[in-house]
Design an enzyme around this catalytic site. Structure first.
Site, PDB file in Angstrom:
ATOM      1  N   GLY A 226       3.838  -7.485  11.028  1.00  7.06           N
ATOM      2  CA  GLY A 226       4.168  -8.989  10.324  1.00  7.06           C
ATOM      3  C   GLY A 226       5.247  -9.672  10.798  1.00  7.06           C
ATOM      4  O   GLY A 226       6.098  -9.350  11.869  1.00  7.06           O
TER       5      GLY A 226
ATOM      6  N   TYR B 223       2.472 -12.379  -8.003  1.00  3.12           N
ATOM      7  CA  TYR B 223       2.956 -11.878  -6.831  1.00  3.12           C
ATOM      8  C   TYR B 223       4.428 -11.312  -7.224  1.00  3.12           C
ATOM      9  O   TYR B 223       4.728  -9.925  -6.875  1.00  3.12           O
ATOM     10  CB  TYR B 223       3.307 -13.033  -5.804  1.00  3.12           C
ATOM     11  CG  TYR B 223       4.171 -12.534  -4.533  1.00  3.12           C
ATOM     12  CD1 TYR B 223       3.643 -11.879  -3.546  1.00  3.12           C
ATOM     13  CD2 TYR B 223       5.412 -13.113  -4.492  1.00  3.12           C
ATOM     14  CE1 TYR B 223       4.662 -11.215  -2.705  1.00  3.12           C
ATOM     15  CE2 TYR B 223       6.431 -12.755  -3.698  1.00  3.12           C
ATOM     16  CZ  TYR B 223       5.985 -12.031  -2.606  1.00  3.12           C
ATOM     17  OH  TYR B 223       6.713 -11.489  -1.597  1.00  3.12           O
TER      18      TYR B 223
END
Ligand SMILES: NC(=O)c1ccc[n+]([C@@H]2O[C@H](COP(=O)([O-])OP(=O)(O)OC[C@H]3O[C@@H](n4cnc5c(N)ncnc54)[C@H](OP(=O)(O)O)[C@@H]3O)[C@@H](O)[C@H]2O)c1
Length: 278
Positions: A10, A123
């Protein structure tokens, strides 16, 4: 030392891997194809003979999490616990990367690491649950919260603004959210520092020094790219409704560790007007 980076493909995981390699450390970055951390067996199979594991794997699509909270929870909370459990079993030091979204964003002064969590988005709830699961499973773990990350190895705010600058004469950018734009490489240096100095288990804030708004950040991007910053105009969060609520105030309080200010980090990464083009 031998380092394992889950989520190592990532935006942050890539910069962490590169910095570790530059410092002569042994590092193994793994993406979800090599080690899906939702599988305890896969984590056990992968995490053998490491001194440190940095869990940079996460569901990071903040708006999509509003309608996929269970899937986000499986990665951000349950799977983070898998990493914490195997780290404890194998005596591996764990760093869990977390977020300013665990706070409610209503403060008027920087959030201290022990400030109560009060996430306002799906989230944020899943990341807060991840912090709790990691701490409960592995009290030696270091929870490093960060915010407003940008880096060369991901689709990020800097690239988006530069791309929009090529498409429009003026840009409206939110000016009522405050935070600390943080270069992924500066976060990587902070993570190395807390591990190298043998910091005790607990919460740490790995954001840049100083504070600004998205509007202020974008103006600085324009300046560094040699463009007129007055092309960037302020607007409010209400002008750009999003599925997930954004914290209005995301400034995190810091310890004494050395860190760059957000604008020094941006200069260090380097901004050129064509960086936003594919
Ligand atoms: N970006 C920000 O502004 C920001 C702000 C605050 C905190 N954070 C936190 O910082 C950390 C790094 O964020 P980032 O921006 O670098 O995220 P990113 O670029 O989206 O990288 C996250 C990585 O997680 C991996 N991943 C997803 N599900 C996985 C699974 N089940 N098993 C293993 N790996 C999985 C993905 O790997 P594959 O690509 O291999 O599938 C992806 O490369 C995250 O913990 C995030 O919550 C980010």
């Amino acid at each position: 030392m031998r380092w394992l980076v889950t989520g190592g493909r990532g935006m942050f995981g890539t910069d962490l891997t590169l910095l570790l390699q530059e410092r002569g450390e042994q590092v193994v970055p793994v993406g979800s194809a090599e080690c899906d951390i939702r599988s305890l067996d896969a984590v056990r199979e992968t995490m053998r003979d490491f001194d440190v594991v940095v869990n940079a794997a996460a569901w990071t699509a903040v708006d999509d999490a509003e309608t996929h909270e269970a899937e986000a929870f499986a990665i951000n909370a349950t799977a983070a616990r898998n990493v914490a459990l195997v780290a404890r079993e194998t005596g591996t030091r764990m760093v869990q990367i977390s977020t300013d979204y665990v706070f409610d964003g209503t403060a008027t002064e920087p959030y201290e690491p022990d400030h109560p969590q009060n996430p306002q988005s799906a989230y944020g709830r899943t990341k807060a649950a991840g912090e709790w699961a990691v701490r409960a499973t592995n009290p030696d773990a270091l929870i490093v919260r960060t915010a407003w990350l940008y880096g060369e190895h991901g689709p990020n705010f800097v690239k988006t603004m530069l791309r929009l600058a090529g498409e429009r004469e003026t840009l409206k950018v939110v000016d009522d959210q405050k935070g600390q734009p943080t270069w992924t490489r500066d976060l990587a240096a902070y993570v190395l520092d807390v591990v190298d100095t043998g910091a005790p288990g607990g919460y740490y804030h790995g954001t840049a020094a100083g504070q600004t708004t998205w509007h202020g950040f974008t103006r600085e991007i324009f300046v560094l790219a040699g463009m007129d910053p007055d092309r960037v105009q302020p607007c409010t969060t209400a002008d750009f409704p999003r599925p997930a609520p954004r914290p209005g105030y995301s400034v995190l309080a810091h310890d004494d560790r050395q860190r760059r200010s957000w604008d020094e980090g941006l200069r260090a990464m380097g901004v050129t007007a064509n960086a936003g083009r594919p």
